[in-house]
Design a protein around this motif. Structure first.
Motif, PDB file in Angstrom:
ATOM      1  N   TYR A  38       3.716 -17.079 -25.144  1.00 49.33           N
ATOM      2  CA  TYR A  38       3.676 -17.638 -23.791  1.00 49.33           C
ATOM      3  C   TYR A  38       5.026 -18.030 -23.221  1.00 49.33           C
ATOM      4  O   TYR A  38       5.284 -17.863 -22.033  1.00 49.33           O
ATOM      5  N   LEU A  39       5.894 -18.560 -24.060  1.00 49.68           N
ATOM      6  CA  LEU A  39       7.200 -19.008 -23.569  1.00 49.68           C
ATOM      7  C   LEU A  39       8.009 -17.822 -23.026  1.00 49.68           C
ATOM      8  O   LEU A  39       8.553 -17.882 -21.922  1.00 49.68           O
ATOM      9  N   ALA A  70       1.474 -19.125 -17.793  1.00 53.56           N
ATOM     10  CA  ALA A  70       2.151 -18.955 -19.085  1.00 53.56           C
ATOM     11  C   ALA A  70       2.873 -20.240 -19.500  1.00 53.56           C
ATOM     12  O   ALA A  70       2.818 -20.632 -20.660  1.00 53.56           O
ATOM     13  N   TRP A  71       3.519 -20.926 -18.549  1.00 56.86           N
ATOM     14  CA  TRP A  71       4.186 -22.203 -18.876  1.00 56.86           C
ATOM     15  C   TRP A  71       3.171 -23.208 -19.388  1.00 56.86           C
ATOM     16  O   TRP A  71       3.418 -23.939 -20.345  1.00 56.86           O
ATOM     17  N   ILE A  72       2.000 -23.239 -18.748  1.00 60.59           N
ATOM     18  CA  ILE A  72       0.955 -24.179 -19.187  1.00 60.59           C
ATOM     19  C   ILE A  72       0.502 -23.853 -20.610  1.00 60.59           C
ATOM     20  O   ILE A  72       0.386 -24.739 -21.454  1.00 60.59           O
ATOM     21  N   LYS A  77       3.226 -28.207 -19.270  1.00 62.82           N
ATOM     22  CA  LYS A  77       2.268 -28.359 -18.174  1.00 62.82           C
ATOM     23  C   LYS A  77       2.918 -28.681 -16.833  1.00 62.82           C
ATOM     24  O   LYS A  77       2.573 -28.098 -15.818  1.00 62.82           O
ATOM     25  N   ASP A  78       3.856 -29.630 -16.843  1.00 61.13           N
ATOM     26  CA  ASP A  78       4.481 -30.024 -15.568  1.00 61.13           C
ATOM     27  C   ASP A  78       5.209 -28.860 -14.925  1.00 61.13           C
ATOM     28  O   ASP A  78       5.107 -28.637 -13.719  1.00 61.13           O
ATOM     29  N   LEU A 116      -8.081 -28.768 -18.265  1.00 59.69           N
ATOM     30  CA  LEU A 116      -7.002 -29.453 -17.545  1.00 59.69           C
ATOM     31  C   LEU A 116      -7.511 -29.960 -16.190  1.00 59.69           C
ATOM     32  O   LEU A 116      -7.044 -29.534 -15.133  1.00 59.69           O
ATOM     33  N   ASN A 117      -8.462 -30.880 -16.242  1.00 57.60           N
ATOM     34  CA  ASN A 117      -9.078 -31.383 -15.020  1.00 57.60           C
ATOM     35  C   ASN A 117      -8.094 -32.128 -14.125  1.00 57.60           C
ATOM     36  O   ASN A 117      -8.129 -31.992 -12.904  1.00 57.60           O
ATOM     37  N   GLU A 118      -7.248 -32.902 -14.763  1.00 64.47           N
ATOM     38  CA  GLU A 118      -6.263 -33.685 -14.002  1.00 64.47           C
ATOM     39  C   GLU A 118      -5.362 -32.748 -13.175  1.00 64.47           C
ATOM     40  O   GLU A 118      -5.118 -32.983 -11.993  1.00 64.47           O
ATOM     41  N   GLN A 119      -4.926 -31.670 -13.806  1.00 64.89           N
ATOM     42  CA  GLN A 119      -4.062 -30.706 -13.118  1.00 64.89           C
ATOM     43  C   GLN A 119      -4.832 -29.950 -12.032  1.00 64.89           C
ATOM     44  O   GLN A 119      -4.267 -29.630 -10.986  1.00 64.89           O
TER      45      GLN A 119
END
Ligand code: ZN
Length: 192
Positions: A38-39, A70-72, A77-78, A116-119
């Motif tokens: 992913y990175l 992909a970052w996530i 996440k941010d 990832l509900n918050e996101q």
């Protein structure tokens, strides 16, 4: 018994690249993502998105969204959310409202699927503020879900034969009831 040395076929590079071949780096980025790298996928998708944006290629927003995904997955996440907003923001700049709605729904759905509900809420709240009220009331926004798409969705390939990108029937750009365009490379995908 006698043996002959195998004759090596002469391989010459083609004089010209076939016009509609996907960018080799795009093919690589999808492969990296599918292999869980992913990175590296994130960096490559972001590079491709920046280049596409500079050259005004219509696939740029989707490339940012895939970079964000992909970052996530790479536990950044941010950074992922920031890039996703950038991608959705490009649709807003271009006033591509139907594409924005379809892509945003797909993004939010994917975030929830990954717990990832918050996101997901962050994206929804952010989007709510970005889209003008008159757009939210317009048919382009209200009816943006791909009805035509869902009817023939089962028949589309799961991955684009040109670039290898995943095909989400609800997110693709439908040209007619049996043809859609890959959101990453623009190749035509036929439902048959
Ligand atoms: Zn493609």
């Amino acid at each position: 018994m006698w043996r002959r040395r195998p004759i090596q076929p002469i391989r010459r590079p083609p004089l010209r690249r076939p016009a509609r071949r996907a960018h080799p780096k795009l093919v690589e980025a999808h492969k990296l993502f599918q292999n869980g790298d992913y990175l590296e996928a994130a960096k490559l998708f972001e590079e491709l998105a920046d280049k596409a944006e500079k050259n005004k290629i219509p696939q740029a927003p989707r490339l940012y969204l895939q970079a964000g995904a992909a970052w996530i997955k790479a536990e950044e996440k941010d950074k992922g959310i920031e890039i996703i907003k950038k991608g959705l923001g490009k649709f807003i700049e271009r006033k591509k409202w139907a594409e924005l709605k379809r892509s945003a729904s797909a993004v939010v759905h994917r975030l929830r699927e990954n717990g990832l509900n918050e996101q997901a809420v962050e994206i929804e709240t952010w989007l709510e503020k970005q889209v003008p009220q008159e757009v939210k009331e317009a048919p382009v926004w209200v009816k943006a879900t791909s009805v035509r798409g869902s009817r023939v969705s089962a028949q589309l390939p799961t991955n684009c034969p040109k670039c290898g990108g995943p095909v989400n029937p609800k997110e693709v750009d439908w040209i007619d009831t049996s043809t859609a365009a890959c959101v990453y490379c623009g190749s035509l995908l036929r439902a048959d």
